[in-house]
Design a protein around this motif. Structure first.
Motif, short mmCIF file in Angstrom:
data_model
loop_
_atom_site.label_atom_id
_atom_site.label_comp_id
_atom_site.label_asym_id
_atom_site.label_seq_id
_atom_site.Cartn_x
_atom_site.Cartn_y
_atom_site.Cartn_z
N GLU A 13 24.42 9.76 83.23
CA GLU A 13 25.35 9.67 84.36
C GLU A 13 25.20 8.35 85.10
N ARG A 14 23.95 7.95 85.39
CA ARG A 14 23.71 6.72 86.14
C ARG A 14 24.20 5.49 85.37
N LEU A 15 23.89 5.47 84.07
CA LEU A 15 24.30 4.31 83.27
C LEU A 15 25.81 4.26 83.09
N THR A 16 26.42 5.42 82.96
CA THR A 16 27.89 5.47 82.84
C THR A 16 28.54 4.97 84.11
N GLN A 17 28.04 5.40 85.25
CA GLN A 17 28.61 4.98 86.53
C GLN A 17 28.41 3.49 86.81
N SER A 18 27.23 2.99 86.51
CA SER A 18 26.92 1.62 86.91
C SER A 18 27.28 0.56 85.87
N LEU A 19 27.28 0.92 84.58
CA LEU A 19 27.46 -0.11 83.56
C LEU A 19 28.69 0.10 82.67
N ALA A 20 29.45 1.16 82.89
CA ALA A 20 30.70 1.43 82.15
C ALA A 20 30.54 1.17 80.65
N PRO A 21 29.60 1.84 80.01
CA PRO A 21 29.35 1.56 78.59
C PRO A 21 30.51 2.01 77.70
N THR A 22 30.69 1.25 76.62
CA THR A 22 31.63 1.68 75.59
C THR A 22 30.93 2.60 74.60
N ARG A 23 29.61 2.53 74.58
CA ARG A 23 28.81 3.45 73.78
C ARG A 23 27.46 3.60 74.44
N LEU A 24 26.96 4.83 74.45
CA LEU A 24 25.67 5.12 75.08
C LEU A 24 24.98 6.25 74.33
N ALA A 25 23.73 6.01 73.97
CA ALA A 25 22.89 7.06 73.40
C ALA A 25 21.61 7.12 74.22
N VAL A 26 21.27 8.32 74.66
CA VAL A 26 20.00 8.55 75.35
C VAL A 26 19.19 9.44 74.43
N ALA A 63 19.73 0.55 87.61
CA ALA A 63 20.52 1.79 87.64
C ALA A 63 19.64 3.02 87.61
N LEU A 64 18.45 2.89 87.03
CA LEU A 64 17.55 4.04 86.86
C LEU A 64 16.30 3.95 87.73
N ALA A 65 16.30 3.09 88.74
CA ALA A 65 15.09 2.78 89.50
C ALA A 65 14.36 4.01 90.03
N ASP A 66 15.07 4.93 90.67
CA ASP A 66 14.37 6.09 91.23
C ASP A 66 13.86 7.02 90.14
N LEU A 67 14.57 7.11 89.01
CA LEU A 67 14.09 7.94 87.90
C LEU A 67 12.86 7.32 87.26
N LEU A 68 12.84 6.00 87.18
CA LEU A 68 11.67 5.31 86.62
C LEU A 68 10.45 5.50 87.52
N ALA A 69 10.68 5.61 88.82
CA ALA A 69 9.57 5.79 89.76
C ALA A 69 9.03 7.21 89.73
N GLN A 70 9.86 8.19 89.37
CA GLN A 70 9.45 9.59 89.47
C GLN A 70 9.39 10.33 88.14
N ASP A 71 10.43 10.21 87.33
CA ASP A 71 10.60 11.11 86.19
C ASP A 71 10.36 10.48 84.82
N ILE A 72 10.58 9.20 84.69
CA ILE A 72 10.50 8.54 83.39
C ILE A 72 9.20 7.76 83.30
#
Length: 97
Positions: A15-28, A73-82
């Protein structure tokens, strides 16, 4: 084995990457199973990821600048969850698909 990520943290990443970077392709990809029992494994099954992202916003930016955009785009997730995040970035022209 890498799994396409479908858990809550993976969905937030997408969701975060889609909102902030408008990817044409994304795999998580959830790599957590490969790190079970290692340092940084919090037992959630969602601590280690690979992001493969194609975005026109990467045009004209070097690898470090592109990764900074993802990290921002993922700063808070990197601080807590990732615990660990591998990042592969390309522009649509570099994608080759």
């Amino acid at each position: 084995m890498n799994d396409t990520a479908t858990g809550p943290v993976a969905r937030k990443i997408a969701e975060r990457l889609t909102q902030s970077l408008a990817p044409t392709r994304l795999a998580v990809i959830n790599d957590s199973a490969q790190h079970r029992g290692h340092m940084g494994d919090d037992g959630s099954g969602e601590s280690h990821f690979t992001v493969d992202i194609v975005s026109p916003l990467f045009e004209g930016k070097n690898r470090v600048a592109r990764q900074r955009l993802v990290n921002q785009a993922l700063a808070d997730l990197l601080a807590q969850d990732i615990h660990a995040l591998a990042i592969r970035t390309r522009t649509p022209d570099e994608d080759g698909v």
